[in-house]
Design an enzyme around this catalytic site. Structure first.
Site, PDB file in Angstrom:
ATOM      1  CB  SER A 262      12.143  -2.060 -11.177  1.00 33.78           C
ATOM      2  OG  SER A 262      11.043  -1.328 -10.681  1.00 33.78           O
TER       3      SER A 262
ATOM      4  CE1 TYR B  66       5.870  -2.702  -7.893  1.00 33.83           C
ATOM      5  CE2 TYR B  66       6.456  -1.396  -9.812  1.00 33.83           C
ATOM      6  CZ  TYR B  66       6.762  -1.896  -8.559  1.00 33.83           C
ATOM      7  OH  TYR B  66       7.961  -1.589  -7.984  1.00 33.83           O
TER       8      TYR B  66
ATOM      9  CB  THR C 205       5.366  -7.013  -8.184  1.00 41.14           C
ATOM     10  OG1 THR C 205       6.725  -7.075  -8.611  1.00 41.14           O
ATOM     11  CG2 THR C 205       5.320  -6.683  -6.705  1.00 41.14           C
TER      12      THR C 205
ATOM     13  CE  LYS D 288      10.216  -9.197  -6.267  1.00 36.52           C
ATOM     14  NZ  LYS D 288       9.569  -8.121  -5.514  1.00 36.52           N
TER      15      LYS D 288
ATOM     16  CG  HIS E 254       8.068  -5.782  -2.083  1.00 36.27           C
ATOM     17  ND1 HIS E 254       7.245  -5.957  -3.147  1.00 36.27           N
ATOM     18  CD2 HIS E 254       8.758  -4.646  -2.357  1.00 36.27           C
ATOM     19  CE1 HIS E 254       7.411  -4.978  -4.016  1.00 36.27           C
ATOM     20  NE2 HIS E 254       8.336  -4.168  -3.564  1.00 36.27           N
TER      21      HIS E 254
END
Ligand code: GLV
Length: 387
Positions: free
Chosen positions: A107, A130, A156, A252, A276
């Site tokens: 992440s 992100y 994401t 995602k 999520h």
């Protein structure tokens, strides 16, 4: 040493060993947690067809995700703050995944940096980003991921603003934890966690601190999200980011067939059907319920993966038999990590693998790549008739 037979066993150990602030961070959904709960309870609604007198020798769980060989189609999902569940958590989880032969996804909100994980592993891992406003920072993240040898980027798309998780606010979540009376009282009971944590320099957001400009409080995930995340995000920007990276991309956070079509049109290598882990839009459908409509829309155009709700090998089998080509575990591996570090992640993977393999055999099947809906008993109204 307790006998560990399920992910729930690891979860109990995780809760005992890890400060409440971080255990709660992993174990939360947003608002009422309806979607968080349904992600697992909807898996339970699907039953399996028991078949007998079928040769069950020579079984295999080996498969591929985005063309990469995997020992079972179960990747480790990107989970923020993993290095707070256990010292050097991302490195330990990546090493366990590497040894097991499944992908590890780091992440952006990790504690160990991309470079740290790359230096302490041998195989390429995936990196999650992100959608941020700062182009320079995005470009640098992609460059760093490329230099670290990452073999895919996971973008994401369902977190430009953060869903509210009540427990995080009440616990004053931060990395490293801030000392309040409540957190000190809790930490005093988690001494083995604390001792290990004192032995590592990795206690901050390793990919952000020292790399992102103008982050007022780097210890707080919520404030960084509010400052840095791009609320103007649209599909053109997604295409731009894919181009900036220029390599394999997994999109995602897709829960709707229309969005899945857009993602497929952009040429993503895979999409992840995901809410999520129930941490964003509370009231959204569980991933497993959303999956069939998405497969109908794009199943022949893009590889479809699923996360959110997987706590067992039976869940993995159900998602694959429904038509997903890959799955992800988040909390399930974090429970292992919080319980016993690298060994715990290995145990979590072993538990899931054994459940997947045995369940497949009892359904009369021998190859995960050939599973289909024929082994599932899906309630008639499973997808729901929504107005
Ligand atoms: C971050 O992605 C989170 O869900 O906390």
């Amino acid at each position: 040493m307790p006998v560990i037979t399920t992910i729930a066993d690891l979860k109990r150990m995780h809760k005992r060993r890890t400060p409440k602030m971080f255990y709660d961070y992993a174990e939360s959904g947003s608002w009422t947690e309806q979607t968080f709960r349904e992600n697992t309870s909807d898996f339970d609604q699907i039953r399996l067809r028991q078949r007998i007198a079928v040769d069950m020798t020579n079984r295999t769980t080996a498969s591929q995700m985005i063309g990469q060989d995997v020992s079972m189609p179960v990747a480790l999902a990107p989970v923020g703050l993993t290095g707070m569940q256990c010292a050097d958590g991302e490195i330990k989880a990546a090493r366990a995944a590497e040894k097991f032969g499944v992908p590890f996804t780091l992440s952006t909100m990790s504690i160990c940096s991309i470079e740290d994980v790359a230096a302490r592993t041998n195989k390429p891992f995936w990196f999650q980003v992100y959608t941020l406003k700062d182009d320079d920072f995005m470009q640098r993240l992609f460059d760093r991921a490329r230099d670290a040898g990452c073999s895919a980027i996971v973008i994401t798309l369902d977190l430009q603003i953060m869903g509210q998780r009540h427990k995080d606010l009440k616990n004053g979540l931060s990395a490293p934890p801030k000392f309040t009376l409540a957190s000190m009282a809790d930490l005093a009971t988690k001494w083995s966690w604390g001792l290990e944590m004192m032995g590592t320099p990795r206690r901050f957001f390793g990919n952000i601190v020292g790399h992102a400009k103008g982050v007022a409080d780097p210890s707080s995930l919520a404030s960084w999200t509010a400052e840095a995340f791009d609320q103007t995000l649209d599909w053109n920007r997604v295409a731009e980011l894919m181009k900036m990276w220029g390599g394999p991309v997994i999109l995602k956070g897709i829960l709707d067939a229309e969005d899945a079509k857009k993602a497929a049109e952009l040429g993503a290598d895979a999409i992840i059907v995901s809410n999520h882990g129930g941490r964003q839009l509370d009231g959204a459908l569980s991933s497993i319920r959303a999956l069939p409509a998405i497969l109908d829309a794009v199943g022949d155009k893009v590889e479809v993966h699923l996360d959110s709700g997987i706590r067992s090998g039976q869940d993995v089998l159900k998602a694959l038999a429904m038509g997903a080509k890959g799955t992800y575990i988040g909390r399930a591996f974090v429970n292992g990590l919080g319980a016993m570090g690298e060994k715990g992640v290995k145990t979590a993977l072993e538990v899931i693998h054994k459940e997947l393999d045995t369940t497949m055999a009892l359904c009369g099947r021998r190859d995960v790549k050939e599973l289909d809906r024929d082994i599932l008993l899906i309630p008639e109204n499973f997808e729901g008739r929504w107005q």
